[in-house]
Write an enzyme that holds these catalytic residues in place. Structure first.
Site, mmCIF file in Angstrom:
data_model
loop_
_atom_site.group_PDB
_atom_site.id
_atom_site.type_symbol
_atom_site.label_atom_id
_atom_site.label_comp_id
_atom_site.label_asym_id
_atom_site.label_seq_id
_atom_site.Cartn_x
_atom_site.Cartn_y
_atom_site.Cartn_z
ATOM 1 N N HIS A 69 0.763 7.584 -12.528
ATOM 2 C CA HIS A 69 0.062 8.183 -11.389
ATOM 3 C C HIS A 69 0.878 9.367 -10.884
ATOM 4 O O HIS A 69 1.582 9.285 -9.886
ATOM 5 C CB HIS A 69 -0.105 7.113 -10.300
ATOM 6 C CG HIS A 69 -0.916 7.574 -9.130
ATOM 7 N ND1 HIS A 69 -2.181 8.097 -9.260
ATOM 8 C CD2 HIS A 69 -0.653 7.580 -7.795
ATOM 9 C CE1 HIS A 69 -2.657 8.407 -8.066
ATOM 10 N NE2 HIS A 69 -1.740 8.107 -7.160
ATOM 11 N N GLY B 225 0.879 -3.779 5.067
ATOM 12 C CA GLY B 225 0.769 -2.368 5.459
ATOM 13 C C GLY B 225 -0.621 -2.151 6.026
ATOM 14 O O GLY B 225 -1.601 -2.136 5.276
ATOM 15 N N ASP C 228 1.786 -5.961 9.149
ATOM 16 C CA ASP C 228 2.539 -4.710 9.280
ATOM 17 C C ASP C 228 3.800 -4.997 10.097
ATOM 18 O O ASP C 228 3.852 -5.978 10.847
ATOM 19 C CB ASP C 228 1.705 -3.644 9.998
ATOM 20 C CG ASP C 228 2.148 -2.222 9.640
ATOM 21 O OD1 ASP C 228 1.418 -1.524 8.910
ATOM 22 O OD2 ASP C 228 3.243 -1.798 10.101
ATOM 23 N N ARG D 111 5.269 12.482 -5.288
ATOM 24 C CA ARG D 111 5.235 11.025 -5.108
ATOM 25 C C ARG D 111 6.638 10.444 -5.317
ATOM 26 O O ARG D 111 7.015 9.475 -4.683
ATOM 27 C CB ARG D 111 4.259 10.395 -6.104
ATOM 28 C CG ARG D 111 2.804 10.786 -5.848
ATOM 29 C CD ARG D 111 1.872 10.163 -6.871
ATOM 30 N NE ARG D 111 0.467 10.463 -6.579
ATOM 31 C CZ ARG D 111 -0.196 11.486 -7.089
ATOM 32 N NH1 ARG D 111 0.394 12.339 -7.891
ATOM 33 N NH2 ARG D 111 -1.476 11.669 -6.797
ATOM 34 N N GLY E 43 -1.827 0.482 7.486
ATOM 35 C CA GLY E 43 -2.064 1.911 7.710
ATOM 36 C C GLY E 43 -3.425 2.320 7.186
ATOM 37 O O GLY E 43 -4.358 1.514 7.165
HETATM 38 O O1 TXD Z 1 -3.387 5.650 -6.100
HETATM 39 C C1 TXD Z 1 -2.532 5.182 -5.389
HETATM 40 N N1 TXD Z 1 -1.752 4.212 -5.824
HETATM 41 C C2 TXD Z 1 -2.343 5.669 -3.999
HETATM 42 C C3 TXD Z 1 -1.071 5.442 -3.359
HETATM 43 C C4 TXD Z 1 -3.400 6.268 -3.282
HETATM 44 C C5 TXD Z 1 -3.267 6.524 -1.942
HETATM 45 C C6 TXD Z 1 -2.042 6.230 -1.203
HETATM 46 N N2 TXD Z 1 -0.950 5.871 -2.021
HETATM 47 C C7 TXD Z 1 0.275 5.386 -1.378
HETATM 48 O O2 TXD Z 1 0.004 4.199 -0.622
HETATM 49 C C8 TXD Z 1 0.917 6.319 -0.375
HETATM 50 O O3 TXD Z 1 1.658 7.332 -1.015
HETATM 51 C C9 TXD Z 1 1.796 5.347 0.387
HETATM 52 O O4 TXD Z 1 2.989 5.092 -0.335
HETATM 53 C C10 TXD Z 1 0.957 4.078 0.430
HETATM 54 C C11 TXD Z 1 0.251 3.818 1.754
HETATM 55 O O5 TXD Z 1 -0.506 4.936 2.111
HETATM 56 P P1 TXD Z 1 -1.181 5.031 3.576
HETATM 57 O O6 TXD Z 1 -1.911 6.306 3.629
HETATM 58 O O7 TXD Z 1 -1.884 3.767 3.892
HETATM 59 O O8 TXD Z 1 0.115 5.139 4.503
HETATM 60 P P2 TXD Z 1 0.242 4.778 6.067
HETATM 61 O O9 TXD Z 1 -1.043 5.026 6.760
HETATM 62 O O10 TXD Z 1 1.481 5.445 6.539
HETATM 63 O O11 TXD Z 1 0.462 3.201 6.064
HETATM 64 C C12 TXD Z 1 1.628 2.598 5.629
HETATM 65 C C13 TXD Z 1 1.861 1.407 6.521
HETATM 66 C C14 TXD Z 1 2.174 1.756 7.975
HETATM 67 O O12 TXD Z 1 1.268 1.103 8.846
HETATM 68 C C15 TXD Z 1 3.609 1.249 8.163
HETATM 69 O O13 TXD Z 1 3.861 0.761 9.489
HETATM 70 C C16 TXD Z 1 3.637 0.127 7.144
HETATM 71 O O14 TXD Z 1 2.974 0.650 6.015
HETATM 72 N N3 TXD Z 1 4.983 -0.320 6.788
HETATM 73 C C17 TXD Z 1 5.251 -1.607 6.520
HETATM 74 N N4 TXD Z 1 4.455 -2.679 6.456
HETATM 75 C C18 TXD Z 1 5.037 -3.859 6.156
HETATM 76 N N5 TXD Z 1 6.344 -3.989 5.863
HETATM 77 C C19 TXD Z 1 7.174 -2.928 5.888
HETATM 78 N N6 TXD Z 1 8.472 -3.062 5.614
HETATM 79 C C20 TXD Z 1 6.639 -1.669 6.239
HETATM 80 N N7 TXD Z 1 7.139 -0.417 6.361
HETATM 81 C C21 TXD Z 1 6.139 0.392 6.703
#
Ligand code: TXD
Length: 309
Positions: A176, A10, A34, A89, A12
């Protein structure tokens, strides 16, 4: 000598910023994975081009191919969709459990000796999904949330007192979610219990702000959730493993009888070192804290039953 290899699934906001903190600490070579083509490659190249300026030596590559992640020591799963304003969440579970399970299976195939740190929400349940999908020992699969929630708690305490962030130690237990349990009795500024320094009303307000810390940021950002402090927290955990630091950190760990719970991932203090979760620490809790933890456990279990695996 071989460098450590850190894979981040990921690319992101959280994933790319994890890569940033890991590079700046020179923790090892980094692979950003990703499903979207171009994003991990572009971000990785950009970050590597900061190396001559910042003076770190690590290779950073972006990929859409799991084969490039082979032989990783640490795999961080951030893949999934984040919350939007007003979303809980828990609403993310359907989409994210499939994504996280797929990531964990691929990690198990390509990096059978890796430690997995899960970040994707709903966190406690997503760690459980990754544990099941990977087939790894529970010592090697854990989740990041407590370090972040505790960092928020510590930030608000330091701001309230107008003292150094460094001098505040405090921690948050539990799932969380909004039922997380900031432990006031275990919170100190310069070794002084915070209830000797801050009024009860102000402590209550700080506890409430901590619980809603994630939503506060989402409401500002509108499109996306927090990522600087979350990713710094992930990398602190990765560093504890890679350097066998034996840190005591709050972590979503597998409970097998600790705190009277079985077969559940839940936020508890644990020793994190070269063997992953080396020990879950059972602290003494009073009646009020026990009741709050029970509520938090129930809220995690309520989501866990929705998990299809
Ligand atoms: O305290 C905690 N655990 C958290 C959790 C704190 C902050 C964010 N938290 C969670 O992390 C949030 O609720 C999300 O579930 C994740 C990721 O957050 P982020 O802000 O990084 O989300 P983005 O920017 O949307 O990035 C997610 C990326 C994006 O680039 C997608 O294209 C990719 O995930 N993605 C994938 N990557 C690989 N494989 C698959 N299947 C896939 N699907 C989407």
């Amino acid at each position: 000598m071989k460098r450590n290899k850190i894979t981040i699934i990921g690319a992101g906001s959280v994933g790319a910023t994890c890569a940033h903190w890991a590079a700046s600490k020179e923790l090892g070579d980094i692979v950003l994975f990703d499903v979207v083509e171009g994003i991990p490659q572009g971000k990785a190249l950009d970050l590597m081009q900061a190396a001559p300026v910042e003076g770190y030596d690590c290779n950073i590559m972006g990929t859409n191919n799991y084969e490039d992640t082979a032989g990783s020591d640490i795999a961080v799963i951030t893949a999934g969709i984040p919350r939007k304003p007003g979303m809980s969440r828990e609403e993310l579970i359907g989409t994210n459990s499939k994504i996280v399970s797929e990531a964990a299976k691929n990690i198990a195939v390509h990096s059978p000796n890796a430690f997995i740190i899960v970040v994707t929400n709903p966190l406690d349940v997503m760690v459980y999904a990754a544990y099941k999908a990977s087939g790894f020992s529970s010592k090697r699969v854990f989740g990041m949330a407590g370090v972040l929630d505790s960092a928020r708690f510590r930030t608000f305490i330091a701001l309230e007192l107008g003292v150094s962030f460094e001098d505040v130690s405090a921690f948050v237990m539990g799932g969380h979610g909004d039922e997380m349990v900031p432990l006031v009795r275990y919170s100190y500024a310069g070794g002084i219990p915070i209830d000797k320094l801050i009024s009860k009303e102000r402590i209550d307000a700080i506890v409430e702000r901590t619980r809603k810390g994630g939503a506060e940021i989402i409401n500002h950002l509108k499109n996306g959730s927090a990522y600087y402090a979350p990713s710094a927290s992930v990398i602190q955990m990765a560093e504890a493993v890679l350097k066998n630091k034996k840190r005591i950190l709050p972590v979503a760990a597998y409970l097998n009888g600790e705190y009277g719970e079985k077969d559940l991932y839940f936020g508890v203090p644990a020793i994190i070192g070269g063997d992953g979760i080396e020990k879950v620490i059972e602290i003494d809790i009073n009646e009020d804290e026990r009741a709050a933890l029970k509520k938090s456990i129930q809220s995690v279990r309520d989501v866990l039953v929705m998990l299809d695996y």
